[in-house]
Design a protein around this motif. Structure first.
Motif, PDB file in Angstrom:
ATOM      1  N   HIS A 174       0.808  -1.221   0.000  1.00 25.70           N
ATOM      2  CA  HIS A 174       0.000   0.000   0.000  1.00 25.70           C
ATOM      3  C   HIS A 174       0.840   1.270   0.000  1.00 25.70           C
ATOM      4  CE1 HIS A 174      -3.512  -2.434   0.430  1.00 25.70           C
ATOM      5  NE2 HIS A 174      -3.166  -2.901   1.611  1.00 25.70           N
ATOM      6  N   ASN A 175       2.138   1.141  -0.303  1.00 30.26           N
ATOM      7  CA  ASN A 175       2.963   2.326  -0.534  1.00 30.26           C
ATOM      8  C   ASN A 175       3.863   2.043  -1.728  1.00 30.26           C
ATOM      9  OD1 ASN A 175       6.081   2.098   0.666  1.00 30.26           O
ATOM     10  ND2 ASN A 175       4.670   0.694   1.704  1.00 30.26           N
ATOM     11  N   SER A 176       3.923   2.993  -2.658  1.00 25.41           N
ATOM     12  CA  SER A 176       4.595   2.741  -3.934  1.00 25.41           C
ATOM     13  C   SER A 176       6.105   2.584  -3.796  1.00 25.41           C
ATOM     14  CB  SER A 176       4.275   3.870  -4.936  1.00 25.41           C
ATOM     15  OG  SER A 176       4.754   5.118  -4.468  1.00 25.41           O
ATOM     16  N   PHE A 177       6.679   2.998  -2.660  1.00 23.41           N
ATOM     17  CA  PHE A 177       8.105   2.751  -2.418  1.00 23.41           C
ATOM     18  C   PHE A 177       8.346   1.279  -2.058  1.00 23.41           C
ATOM     19  CE2 PHE A 177      10.016   7.077  -2.002  1.00 23.41           C
ATOM     20  CZ  PHE A 177      11.241   6.774  -2.582  1.00 23.41           C
ATOM     21  N   GLY A 178       7.283   0.574  -1.670  1.00 29.12           N
ATOM     22  CA  GLY A 178       7.433  -0.830  -1.294  1.00 29.12           C
ATOM     23  C   GLY A 178       8.181  -1.015   0.001  1.00 29.12           C
ATOM     24  N   ILE A 179       8.082  -0.051   0.902  1.00 27.22           N
ATOM     25  CA  ILE A 179       8.769  -0.126   2.189  1.00 27.22           C
ATOM     26  C   ILE A 179       7.973  -1.014   3.139  1.00 27.22           C
ATOM     27  CG2 ILE A 179       9.450   1.233   4.226  1.00 27.22           C
ATOM     28  CD1 ILE A 179      10.029   3.549   2.271  1.00 27.22           C
ATOM     29  N   GLY A 200      -4.416   6.813   0.824  1.00 27.71           N
ATOM     30  CA  GLY A 200      -5.018   6.563  -0.481  1.00 27.71           C
ATOM     31  C   GLY A 200      -4.235   5.478  -1.188  1.00 27.71           C
ATOM     32  N   GLY A 201      -3.543   5.854  -2.270  1.00 25.82           N
ATOM     33  CA  GLY A 201      -2.745   4.883  -3.009  1.00 25.82           C
ATOM     34  C   GLY A 201      -1.334   4.718  -2.471  1.00 25.82           C
ATOM     35  N   ASP A 259       8.446   1.860 -13.193  1.00 32.17           N
ATOM     36  CA  ASP A 259       7.143   1.368 -12.766  1.00 32.17           C
ATOM     37  C   ASP A 259       7.251   0.982 -11.289  1.00 32.17           C
ATOM     38  OD1 ASP A 259       4.828  -0.068 -12.232  1.00 32.17           O
ATOM     39  OD2 ASP A 259       4.829  -1.101 -14.157  1.00 32.17           O
ATOM     40  N   PRO A 260       6.445   1.600 -10.404  1.00 33.35           N
ATOM     41  CA  PRO A 260       6.539   1.269  -8.975  1.00 33.35           C
ATOM     42  C   PRO A 260       6.304  -0.205  -8.676  1.00 33.35           C
ATOM     43  CG  PRO A 260       5.204   3.245  -9.306  1.00 33.35           C
ATOM     44  CD  PRO A 260       5.439   2.644 -10.665  1.00 33.35           C
ATOM     45  N   ARG A 261       5.583  -0.905  -9.574  1.00 31.46           N
ATOM     46  CA  ARG A 261       5.346  -2.327  -9.360  1.00 31.46           C
ATOM     47  C   ARG A 261       6.612  -3.147  -9.576  1.00 31.46           C
ATOM     48  NH1 ARG A 261       0.438  -2.662 -13.513  1.00 31.46           N
ATOM     49  NH2 ARG A 261       2.049  -1.483 -14.641  1.00 31.46           N
ATOM     50  N   VAL A 262       7.590  -2.553 -10.274  1.00 29.93           N
ATOM     51  CA  VAL A 262       8.850  -3.242 -10.562  1.00 29.93           C
ATOM     52  C   VAL A 262       9.977  -2.692  -9.698  1.00 29.93           C
ATOM     53  CG1 VAL A 262      10.543  -3.757 -12.361  1.00 29.93           C
ATOM     54  CG2 VAL A 262       8.100  -3.656 -12.934  1.00 29.93           C
TER      55      VAL A 262
END
Length: 354
Positions: free
Chosen positions: A12-17, A51-52, A245-248
Motif C-alpha cells: 500500500h505504498n509505492s516505495f514498497g517499504i 489513499g494509493g 514502474d513502482p510495481r517493478v
C-alpha cells in the motif's frame, strides 16, 4: 466497521517499504467514517488517511488508526456546450480514471495520464504534468471533517492550490474550526478525508502541447494537431521511458519540487552553470529543473544502503530492494545538502514522511 490489526503496508505504498498499520479501517463510504468517529475508542484515536500510498515515505509502523480510502464510482454529472463535469470516488485509481474519461469521449485530463495514486489524493498534491495541473481541471470536492464528522464541499478557491500544494498539506490552526465546517483557507492536513472529487473539462477541447517532450513528439511524428488520445499515448510513452514502474522498482515519482528563484538569482547561477535547465514563469520567477541540479551534483545512479537515485532520472529516488524509510530519508537529505552547498538552493521534498 471492521478494524484490522497489524496490517502489512508494503503493498500500500509505492516505495514498497516494509511497515505495518497497527490498526486499519477500509473506508468504502462516508458511513464508514461516521461509524469510526462514533466509536468511543476509535473516534478519539489519532488518524492517518491513506489513499494509493504513492506520495509517502514510511519510516516505521503507523501508530495512528489508518483510514484506507476505497470509495469507488465514476459518473458524468453535466454535459453541456461549455464543458463536462465528471465525479469520481476518492478511492478510484487516477490513471484508470483518466483512461475512462477518454473512453467516454471527454478529453481534458490526457496530460495527467500515468500519474500514480488515487483520485482523492490528486487535489491534495495538486498533481501536474506536461503543462497541466489538477487545479486547471478542478471543479469541487466533498470531504468529511474528522474532528466534527460534518460533511463539507470545497471549490477551487477554498483549496489553496499552489505548485504541488493545497490546503490539505498544511496543519490547521490550534483554534482550527467554528464547530461546524472548516473555515475558508485554513489548513486541513490530518483533519479532512476526501470522499469525492469533481472535474470540469472545458469545451471546446484544446490540446496542451507547450511542454518540451510533447513538442518533440509533434516534431518526430509530424502530427501538428494531435487528438487527446494521441497526447495520452505520448504522455504514457514519455513517462514509461523516464520513470520506473513502482510495481517493478519502488518509488514515489518525482521526489523533489522544482525550485523557483528570482531572475537575478537565475542569472547568477547561469554565470556559473551555463547549461542549467530553467523555465521562465508567468509571475516573473524562474523555475529550475531539480533533476538537473541533482544530476550536476553527481547523484544519478548513487545509493545509500538500498535506496538509490534512478539512473534515467535523477529526480526519482528508488527502492533497490529492501530499502527502509530511514535510508530514503538519509539519501534525500544528503542530496539536499549537496545541492545547497553547490547552488545555494534548498530542495523541498514532495512525499510526506510518516
Amino acid at each position: 466497521m471492521i478494524v484490522e490489526q497489524n496490517v502489512p503496508l508494503q503493498a500500500h505504498n509505492s516505495f514498497g517499504i516494509v511497515a505495518k498499520a497497527r490498526a486499519l479501517v477500509r473506508v468504502r463510504s462516508e458511513g464508514d467514517v461516521l461509524e469510526v468517529l462514533a466509536d468511543a475508542a476509535q473516534g478519539a484515536a489519532g488518524k492517518f488517511v491513506l489513499g494509493g500510498g504513492s506520495n509517502i515515505v514510511l519510516t516505521g509502523d503507523v501508530k495512528p488508526l489508518v483510514l484506507k480510502v476505497e470509495i469507488m464510482g465514476r459518473r458524468v454529472l453535466e454535459d453541456g456546450p461549455r464543458g463536462v463535469v465528471i465525479e469520481a470516488g476518492a478511492g478510484e485509481n487516477w490513471h484508470e480514471f483518466v483512461t475512462w474519461t477518454l473512453d467516454q469521449g471527454h478529453p481534458g485530463l490526457e496530460n495527467l495520464a500515468l500519474i500514480p495514486g488515487t483520485v482523492g489524493a490528486s487535489p491534495v498534491q495538486n498533481v501536474g504534468a506536461y503543462g497541466v495541473e489538477l487545479q486547471d481541471r478542478f471543479d469541487s470536492l466533498d470531504a468529511i471533517d474528522l474532528a466534527t464528522g460534518r460533511l463539507f464541499t470545497l471549490e477551487a478557491a477554498q483549496c489553496g492550490f499552489g505548485y504541488r500544494d493545497s490546503v490539505f498539506k498544511h496543519a490547521p490552526p490550534r483554534d482550527g474550526h467554528d464547530g461546524a465546517v472548516p473555515l475558508r483557507g485554513m489548513g486541513l492536513a490530518g483533519r479532512a478525508l476526501i470522499l469525492r472529487v469533481r472535474f470540469r473539462l472545458p469545451k471546446p477541447w484544446k490540446p496542451v502541447l507547450d511542454y518540451l517532450d510533447l513538442q518533440r513528439k509533434v516534431h518526430e511524428t509530424g502530427i501538428a494537431s494531435p487528438s487527446a488520445r494521441q497526447i495520452y499515448d505520448w504522455v504514457c510513452a514519455v513517462r514509461s521511458h523516464k520513470l520506473p514502474d513502482p510495481r517493478v522498482l519502488g518509488n514515489a515519482g518525482s521526489f523533489f519540487k522544482n525550485p523557483t528563484v528570482t531572475p537575478e538569482q537565475c542569472q547568477d547561477i547561469i554565470a556559473r552553470e551555463p547549461k542549467i535547465v530553467h523555465y521562465p514563469m508567468p509571475d516573473g520567477t524562474v523555475k529550475l529543473a531539480a533533476g538537473w541540479l541533482i544530476d550536476a551534483c553527481g547523484w544519478k545512479g548513487k545509493s545509500v544502503g538500498n535506496a538509490g537515485v534512478y539512473e534515467k532520472q535523477a529526480l526519482v529516488l528508488v527502492n533497490r530492494g529492501g530499502a527502509t524509510g530511514g535510508e530514503v530519508v538519509t539519501l534525500a537529505r544528503a542530496i539536499q545538502t549537496s545541492v545547497y552547498e553547490r547552488f545555494g538552493i534548498r530542495l523541498e521534498p514532495e512525499p510526506v514522511v510518516v
